[in-house]
Design a protein around this motif. Structure first.
Motif, PDB file in Angstrom:
ATOM      1  N   ARG A  56       0.790  -1.250  -0.083  1.00  0.00           N
ATOM      2  CA  ARG A  56       0.035   0.027  -0.051  1.00  0.00           C
ATOM      3  C   ARG A  56       0.837   1.296   0.100  1.00  0.00           C
ATOM      4  NH1 ARG A  56      -4.986  -0.296   4.144  1.00  0.00           N
ATOM      5  NH2 ARG A  56      -5.731   1.333   2.976  1.00  0.00           N
ATOM      6  N   VAL A  57       0.461   2.308  -0.359  1.00  0.00           N
ATOM      7  CA  VAL A  57       0.998   3.637  -0.449  1.00  0.00           C
ATOM      8  C   VAL A  57       0.009   4.483   0.137  1.00  0.00           C
ATOM      9  CG1 VAL A  57       1.899   5.720  -1.904  1.00  0.00           C
ATOM     10  CG2 VAL A  57       2.255   3.118  -2.521  1.00  0.00           C
ATOM     11  N   PHE A  58       0.529   5.234   1.260  1.00  0.00           N
ATOM     12  CA  PHE A  58      -0.209   6.419   1.832  1.00  0.00           C
ATOM     13  C   PHE A  58       0.279   7.782   1.343  1.00  0.00           C
ATOM     14  CE2 PHE A  58      -1.542   3.736   5.799  1.00  0.00           C
ATOM     15  CZ  PHE A  58      -2.362   3.028   5.204  1.00  0.00           C
ATOM     16  N   LEU A  59      -0.533   8.569   0.822  1.00  0.00           N
ATOM     17  CA  LEU A  59      -0.269  10.098   0.539  1.00  0.00           C
ATOM     18  C   LEU A  59      -0.801  10.858   1.555  1.00  0.00           C
ATOM     19  CD1 LEU A  59      -0.724   9.821  -3.409  1.00  0.00           C
ATOM     20  CD2 LEU A  59       1.263   9.198  -2.294  1.00  0.00           C
ATOM     21  N   SER A  60       0.212  11.529   2.351  1.00  0.00           N
ATOM     22  CA  SER A  60      -0.377  12.379   3.354  1.00  0.00           C
ATOM     23  C   SER A  60      -0.856  13.547   2.733  1.00  0.00           C
ATOM     24  CB  SER A  60       0.868  12.647   4.118  1.00  0.00           C
ATOM     25  OG  SER A  60       0.571  13.463   5.511  1.00  0.00           O
ATOM     26  N   SER A  61      -1.849  14.209   3.772  1.00  0.00           N
ATOM     27  CA  SER A  61      -2.432  15.609   3.333  1.00  0.00           C
ATOM     28  C   SER A  61      -1.517  16.628   3.838  1.00  0.00           C
ATOM     29  CB  SER A  61      -3.803  15.570   4.090  1.00  0.00           C
ATOM     30  OG  SER A  61      -3.531  15.183   5.411  1.00  0.00           O
ATOM     31  N   GLU A  62      -0.511  16.485   4.707  1.00  0.00           N
ATOM     32  CA  GLU A  62       0.665  17.574   4.902  1.00  0.00           C
ATOM     33  C   GLU A  62       2.129  16.842   5.148  1.00  0.00           C
ATOM     34  OE1 GLU A  62      -0.529  19.062   8.826  1.00  0.00           O
ATOM     35  OE2 GLU A  62       0.516  17.541   9.697  1.00  0.00           O
ATOM     36  N   PRO A  63       2.945  17.402   5.045  1.00  0.00           N
ATOM     37  CA  PRO A  63       2.979  18.797   4.487  1.00  0.00           C
ATOM     38  C   PRO A  63       2.771  19.007   3.183  1.00  0.00           C
ATOM     39  CG  PRO A  63       5.356  18.024   4.497  1.00  0.00           C
ATOM     40  CD  PRO A  63       4.339  17.015   5.279  1.00  0.00           C
ATOM     41  N   TYR A  64       3.066  18.011   2.251  1.00  0.00           N
ATOM     42  CA  TYR A  64       2.617  18.134   0.745  1.00  0.00           C
ATOM     43  C   TYR A  64       1.092  17.943   0.488  1.00  0.00           C
ATOM     44  CZ  TYR A  64       3.068  18.098  -4.389  1.00  0.00           C
ATOM     45  OH  TYR A  64       3.054  18.229  -5.594  1.00  0.00           O
ATOM     46  N   PRO A  65       0.418  18.875  -0.153  1.00  0.00           N
ATOM     47  CA  PRO A  65      -0.917  18.595  -0.469  1.00  0.00           C
ATOM     48  C   PRO A  65      -1.280  17.526  -1.652  1.00  0.00           C
ATOM     49  CG  PRO A  65      -0.529  20.514  -1.351  1.00  0.00           C
ATOM     50  CD  PRO A  65       0.942  20.095  -0.843  1.00  0.00           C
ATOM     51  N   PHE A  66      -0.949  16.018  -1.308  1.00  0.00           N
ATOM     52  CA  PHE A  66      -1.425  15.397  -2.230  1.00  0.00           C
ATOM     53  C   PHE A  66      -2.732  15.357  -2.544  1.00  0.00           C
ATOM     54  CE2 PHE A  66       2.604  13.587  -0.609  1.00  0.00           C
ATOM     55  CZ  PHE A  66       3.259  13.203  -1.676  1.00  0.00           C
ATOM     56  N   LYS A  67      -3.070  15.045  -4.160  1.00  0.00           N
ATOM     57  CA  LYS A  67      -4.343  15.074  -4.385  1.00  0.00           C
ATOM     58  C   LYS A  67      -4.455  13.794  -5.479  1.00  0.00           C
ATOM     59  CE  LYS A  67      -5.044  19.024  -2.961  1.00  0.00           C
ATOM     60  NZ  LYS A  67      -5.964  19.322  -1.797  1.00  0.00           N
ATOM     61  N   LEU A  69       1.628   7.520  -9.313  1.00  0.00           N
ATOM     62  CA  LEU A  69       2.577   6.563  -8.320  1.00  0.00           C
ATOM     63  C   LEU A  69       2.001   5.066  -8.963  1.00  0.00           C
ATOM     64  CD1 LEU A  69       2.835   7.655  -4.672  1.00  0.00           C
ATOM     65  CD2 LEU A  69       4.506   6.709  -6.146  1.00  0.00           C
ATOM     66  N   GLN A  70       0.815   5.085  -9.251  1.00  0.00           N
ATOM     67  CA  GLN A  70       0.168   3.729  -9.706  1.00  0.00           C
ATOM     68  C   GLN A  70       1.051   3.241 -10.979  1.00  0.00           C
ATOM     69  OE1 GLN A  70      -3.237   2.888  -7.979  1.00  0.00           O
ATOM     70  NE2 GLN A  70      -1.529   1.316  -8.438  1.00  0.00           N
ATOM     71  N   GLU A  71       1.741   4.102 -11.711  1.00  0.00           N
ATOM     72  CA  GLU A  71       2.530   3.786 -12.738  1.00  0.00           C
ATOM     73  C   GLU A  71       3.904   3.128 -12.254  1.00  0.00           C
ATOM     74  OE1 GLU A  71       3.041   6.896 -15.799  1.00  0.00           O
ATOM     75  OE2 GLU A  71       0.888   7.004 -16.208  1.00  0.00           O
ATOM     76  N   ILE A  72       4.239   3.660 -11.245  1.00  0.00           N
ATOM     77  CA  ILE A  72       5.635   3.068 -10.679  1.00  0.00           C
ATOM     78  C   ILE A  72       5.270   1.885  -9.770  1.00  0.00           C
ATOM     79  CG2 ILE A  72       7.515   3.840  -9.105  1.00  0.00           C
ATOM     80  CD1 ILE A  72       6.789   6.605  -9.444  1.00  0.00           C
ATOM     81  N   VAL A  73       3.926   1.718  -9.016  1.00  0.00           N
ATOM     82  CA  VAL A  73       3.741   0.521  -8.370  1.00  0.00           C
ATOM     83  C   VAL A  73       2.659   0.188  -8.693  1.00  0.00           C
ATOM     84  CG1 VAL A  73       5.691   0.635  -6.382  1.00  0.00           C
ATOM     85  CG2 VAL A  73       3.475   1.914  -6.359  1.00  0.00           C
ATOM     86  N   PRO A  74       2.227  -0.582  -9.762  1.00  0.00           N
ATOM     87  CA  PRO A  74       0.909  -0.759 -10.243  1.00  0.00           C
ATOM     88  C   PRO A  74       0.232  -1.869  -9.451  1.00  0.00           C
ATOM     89  CG  PRO A  74       2.523  -1.941 -11.551  1.00  0.00           C
ATOM     90  CD  PRO A  74       3.341  -0.849 -10.871  1.00  0.00           C
TER      91      PRO A  74
END
Length: 264
Positions: A208-219, A226-231
């Motif tokens: 699994r990959v967690f994209l944090s809401s902070e400090p970078y505002p991942f959308k 990222l799905q292309e890197i780790v499908p």
């Protein structure tokens, strides 16, 4: 009358009994002070102290966590400043500490966070409330059932930044929260917040990959990237405050981690 205390950096300092003019320069500790009922005593916060909203809108702001308005702070005549080793700038805190009592936390683990909560409570004459809060947080984490077989734990890559990609490694509070939540940190072999290339991410083989809401505002758009890197990995946008804020917000972290694991 003052009292001699020792902060989490093993510094000894004299602070007033029941300080009445407190400046908090760390968002999670600001929220803790609110939870302890110090509305009148806290006179200033940073621009990143967004919780609670009523304090964010009404309290005087004295810069950012790493770029404080030092003279403005002194002009407020505080009798206590509450800071943190990692979130604040050493030179600025040392400058303030020469002029005002500064209590500094240093937090890597959940026990550290609980110690901070209890210590701050004692510092500001809210020991009973702080001890009860720490006990509730500890109990919530004790109720997380993560199993004993490390082979069954999902490997999670937790990202905090893009351009470059940066993830949480070992010796971080986020790493502690991942383990407390029942996951294995895919980058536990790397220290602190390593910069990563696509090959590094691919080789980590996260479940699994967690994209944090902070400090970078991942959308949402970053999920596709990222799905292309780790499908094969499942990618989720997560509430970064519940992984990295170490004050009273921890009351909600264990239940949130359970909800994320239920989505597996």
């Amino acid at each position: 009358m003052g009292m001699l205390v020792t902060d989490m950096m093993h510094r000894r300092l004299t602070v007033p009994e029941c300080p009445g003019r407190i400046v908090s320069v760390v968002p999670s500790q600001t929220e803790l002070l609110y939870s302890l009922g110090l509305d009148e005593e806290v006179i200033a916060i940073t621009k990143f102290c967004i919780h609670p909203d009523q304090w964010f809108r009404s309290k005087q702001r004295i810069g950012g966590t790493k770029k404080l308005h030092l003279q403005q702070i002194l002009n407020l005549n505080p009798d206590l400043i509450i800071a943190n080793k990692e979130e604040n700038t050493q030179a600025e805190i040392e400058w303030l500490a020469e002029r005002v009592p500064v209590w500094i936390s240093d937090i890597r683990t959940l026990p550290d966070a609980l110690e901070m909560i209890r210590s701050v409570g004692a510092l500001v004459c809210r020991a009973e409330q702080a001890n009860a809060l720490a006990a509730r947080i500890a109990a919530s984490f004790a109720n997380i059932h993560v199993g004993n077989d490390p082979k069954r734990r999902e490997r999670v890559a937790y990202f905090i930044w893009r351009d470059p990609w940066m993830a949480a490694g070992n010796d971080t509070f986020i790493d502690e929260m991942l383990r407390a939540g029942g996951w294995e940190n895919a980058f536990a072999s790397l220290s602190r917040y390593p910069e990563l290339c696509a090959a590094d991410i691919r080789n980590a083989q996260p479940d699994r990959v967690f994209l944090s809401s902070e400090p970078y505002p991942f959308k949402e758009k970053h999920i596709a990237e990222l799905q292309e890197i780790v499908p094969e990995a499942r990618i989720t946008l997560v509430d970064g405050e519940l992984f990295s804020w170490y004050g009273s917000r921890l009351l909600h972290s264990a239940a949130y981690f359970h909800s994320l694991r239920s989505l597996s």
